[in-house]
Structure formats: C-alpha cells, structure tokens
Write an enzyme that holds these catalytic residues in place. Structure first.
Site, short mmCIF file in Angstrom:
data_model
loop_
_atom_site.label_atom_id
_atom_site.label_comp_id
_atom_site.label_asym_id
_atom_site.label_seq_id
_atom_site.Cartn_x
_atom_site.Cartn_y
_atom_site.Cartn_z
N ASP A 105 0.86 -1.18 0.00
CA ASP A 105 0.00 0.00 0.00
C ASP A 105 0.91 1.24 0.00
OD1 ASP A 105 -2.99 0.97 0.42
OD2 ASP A 105 -1.81 2.04 1.93
N HIS A 308 -6.87 -6.32 -1.89
CA HIS A 308 -5.80 -5.36 -1.64
C HIS A 308 -4.81 -5.80 -0.57
CE1 HIS A 308 -3.76 -1.56 -1.39
NE2 HIS A 308 -4.10 -1.39 -0.13
#
Length: 329
Positions: A105, A308
């Site tokens: 991320d 994710h």
C-alpha cells in the site's frame, strides 16, 4: 501472531522515535517491511515468521504517525523524503550497510522511492499492491481531480480536505477499520458483487467513503476479530493526522522528486498484487511501463481472487514469492 520470537525496539532515528519489531538472526541479511494505510507493523505478522525462520534479519516498522512511532504535528513532516530518511536512518541504527526493502500500500511507494534514491543502501525492493510510478508531468491533485469527473471524487482527492474523512472514521474507529479491511479484500469485492474492476476508488459527491463499505456476516479466514482488535488498539487515541498526512503530501512529493522523474529503479525488484486490488487495477499503465521503470524486475505476479491486503489474504503465496526473490540476492 505465529509462534516466532519477536522483540520490540524504539530508537531516535532521523529526528523521530521509530518503533519496529524484529525477528531472526542478528547477522542475517536485513529485510525491512513497510506497512501502508491504515495498518501497522502487525500487517506483516505472517511474513515476519517466515522470513526470520529462513535466516533473514526481519524488521517491520511502524511508519511515522503510526503505532509506537512519533507523530509529528506538521503535514510536511510526512513527505516522502522524510520516510526515505527514516528508512536510511534505520539501516544505520541497526548497524547494517544495506537492506532489502518491502512495502505494501503506501509502504510500496515508500519502498520504491527508497530504492530509487538510495540504491547503494536498498539493494533490492519488493512492492505489493501499488506499482512503481515515477513523478509525472502533471500535479497529482489536478490529475486526480479529473479522475472522478463531475459527480465523484477519487478517494485520494476525498482525503485531501482536513476533517472530512476523519468525521467518518473517529466516531467508531474499529467499525471503520473493519469496513475498509473487508470491503477492499477479495472477499469483500465478491460479497458486494463489484467484480474485478469494482474495488472502492470513487466517492460520489456528498457521500462518505464508508457509505460503500460492506461488513462481513462472518469473519473471513484471513482476518480475525482479534486482528481487528489489535489494529483498533494501535489507533487508540489517534486522530489519524499522520496516516492522512501521507495523502496530503502528494503535491509536495511531486515537487520534491521532480528531478528524479526519469530515474528508473535498477536494483532487483518484485511486484505482487491481487486480481481485485484497486491500486493495481488503476495503475495498469504503470505496470505496462515496468520494462522501462523497473529494468531489474524479476517477476510481476497477480494473485487470482485476491484483494488489496495481499500479504494478509494470501500469506503463504506471498511468503513463497518473497523467499524466492530473496534467495536470488
């Protein structure tokens, strides 16, 4: 947390107190793990054990503004160059000269930039979810403002104005965290019926990001109630200033890094993302440029039906990919 011994450390590094968790042999090759938003060192809990057991000196940090690390009060203290400085200072504080750096991320751009600017220190780099994207010609906030069109805001645009996203997070931090963790995971994308291109990214004007969240009927295998409790505890007393300040430095980073816009990352690199991973989907053009921007790329892997939170949703596959990459060093 897997049954592998870890030690907690906090030292003054690059002008702040930096907290990290360490495991593995002190004389092993150094691997630094950098988390993203809104997480902590704990997001690497499965990798810490696997890498340490394989003989690597494994260090997972709390990025400035998170957990046990300092929380500077100025937005500009969270610019990318500060994060790179933290990582360089950490390598020195650990008595090492070089390290492999791995980020997920927001931790991925931090890792990519660390390797881009200091390849003498970070001699290999792996990025999870967010592809390497050198500074472009356009100011990021201008480009992102157009991404949403007339009726929607790209989520990073939505995060820019102080107080807006905080108003939906702070009344119930734990529920908001659970909502974002689940909603952009593979399980959440499938549960919401969004499909591979439907991960959260755009916020209709007048709505909140959390209006699009889905919450699990039963917790997925990769995320337990205890995990969410841990994360919520890490943010206890936090106003999310530091975590959100990272987003609020994108124009400043663009200015700071303009001189490096055409500098590729030449050290060995690895990219791993999920099939339903929003930043990888929106970053497909950056991925297509990897032959130019990442000439040292060893592999670019997309994990099917994964969202994710790559290293948490698919720990075994992620560990195997990291270990194979590190073995080549």
């Amino acid at each position: 947390m897997p049954d592998t011994a870890v030690t907690h450390h906090t030292e003054h590094v690059n002008g702040i107190d930096l907290h990290w968790v360490e495991s593995g042999p002190a004389d092993g090759p150094l691997v630094i793990l950098v988390h993203g938003f809104p997480e902590s060192w704990y997001s690497w809990r499965h990798q810490i054990a696997a890498l340490a057991d394989a003989g690597y000196r494994t260090v997972a940090i709390d990025v400035r503004g998170y957990g046990g690390s300092s929380r500077p009060s100025a937005v500009e203290d969270y610019r990318m160059l500060r994060h790179v400085g933290d990582n360089v200072g950490l390598v020195h504080a650990l008595g090492a000269e070089t390290a492999t750096i791995v980020g997920h991320d927001w931790g991925a751009p931090i890792a990519w930039t660390s390797a881009q600017l200091r390849p003498d220190v970070f001699t290999a780099v792996a990025g999870l979810s967010v592809p390497f994207s050198p500074s472009g010609r356009r100011r990021p906030t201008e480009a992102m403002a157009q991404a949403g069109g007339d009726n929607e805001d790209f989520y990073i645009t939505y995060f820019q104005a102080p107080g807006v996203v905080e108003a939906e997070i702070l009344p119930d931090v734990r529920r908001w965290l659970l909502g974002i963790y689940y909603s952009i995971s593979g399980d959440g994308v499938l549960a919401a019926g969004r499909g591979p291109r439907g991960a959260l990214g755009l916020v209709p004007r007048g709505d909140r990001l959390s209006d699009q969240f889905v919450h699990p009927v039963a917790m997925p295998e990769w995320l337990t109630e205890a995990d969410v409790d841990f994360y919520a505890g890490e943010f206890a007393g936090s106003d999310f200033f530091g975590p959100l300040a990272r987003y609020r430095n994108i124009d400043r980073d663009w200015e700071d890094l303009a001189a490096f816009s055409d500098v590729p990352i030449t050290v060995p690199s690895l990219f791993v993302a999920g099939e339903y991973d929003g930043p990888a989907i929106t970053g497909r053009r950056q991925i297509e440029r990897f032959d130019t921007t990442l000439p040292g790329l060893t592999r670019s892997v997309v994990l099917p039906r994964c969202g994710h939170w790559v290293q948490q949703e698919r720990p075994e596959e992620t560990n195997q990919l990291l270990l194979e990459f590190l073995a080549r060093r």
